[in-house]
Design an enzyme around this catalytic site. Structure first.
Site: not given
Length: 247
Positions: A89, A116, A154, A169
């Site tokens: 993150p 963690e 893809r 897309d």
């Protein structure tokens, strides 16, 4: 293209690697995947991969030894070390542009964390780049790794039946995709726009471009700041703003 995934839960990838576009890409040999349980590279008899953090605190931290040993084994015979990515993150936001960049590599190694997180020395001395799929926290790095692989695979040549699909897309052209319609032409009184039934390809292309601009302006206006816009695009957006009372 090859992906090596280091994970404590390889079973999570079974359905992902066997289904849909990803499964076909692997079956056709366009993509190769390998799962490594880095617990197998633990340096003690209990196969421990985590320990309490120095300085105190809650949770457990992934030890550096198993991850370094696993990656070093994977790249032992490689003349050029593949890029090592950590799903985190704290990483750079994953975007379509990043997916296109990663699709240019022949091999990627993905680290999936838990608990963690990783010992900081993994970040400093083993990982080339940290990547985040959003500003939220998940139980582990497996789902982000799947998201990254799905987006990148893809883009590999031959994976999609229609090569132009990836090019049109959302985000691929810097804008959101235009609305799509199929049969029937009239469903419960909701009709397909006449231009799409006209057979006039230039007008269809123009309508689709305007719809992409409109949808992006309505939903993700910040994308317009970096999108490649023609003079016609700018005039269309100016008209939208004037009609909305935005000047």
């Amino acid at each position: 293209m090859r992906f090596d995934v280091l994970t404590l839960f390889p079973e999570m990838f079974e359905g992902f690697f066997s289904s849909s576009v990803i499964g076909r890409a692997i079956e056709q040999g366009r993509v190769e995947v390998s799962l490594t349980n880095f617990r197998d590279y633990s340096t003690n008899k209990h196969r421990t991969v985590d320990d309490t953090p120095y300085g105190g605190g809650s949770g457990m931290v992934l030890k550096p030894e198993p991850l370094f040993r696993a990656v070093e084994e994977l790249v032992r015979d490689e003349p050029i070390r593949p890029r090592v990515l950590m799903m985190s993150p704290q990483g750079v936001p994953f975007t379509q542009l990043k997916a296109e960049e990663l699709a240019g590599h022949d091999r990627l190694i993905l680290l999936c964390g838990h608990y963690e997180g990783f010992d900081e020395r993994v970040r400093q001395h083993l990982v080339d780049e940290e990547i985040s799929i959003g500003d939220y926290v998940l139980t582990g790095g497996e789902l982000p790794a799947m998201v990254l692989m799905d987006s990148v695979i893809r883009l590999v040549s031959g994976v999609l039946g229609n090569e132009s699909s990836a090019e049109t897309d959302s985000f691929s052209m810097g804008l959101l995709e235009y609305p799509q319609y199929t049969r029937p032409a009239d469903f419960r009184g909701w009709k397909v726009p006449d231009v799409l039934l006209s057979g006039h390809h230039a007008e269809i292309d123009r309508w689709r471009r305007h719809q992409s601009l409109l949808r992006t302006w309505e939903r993700r206006p910040e994308l317009l700041e970096t999108a490649e816009l023609s003079e016609e695009d700018r005039q269309f957006l100016k008209k939208l703003k004037e009609e909305a009372g935005g000047g």
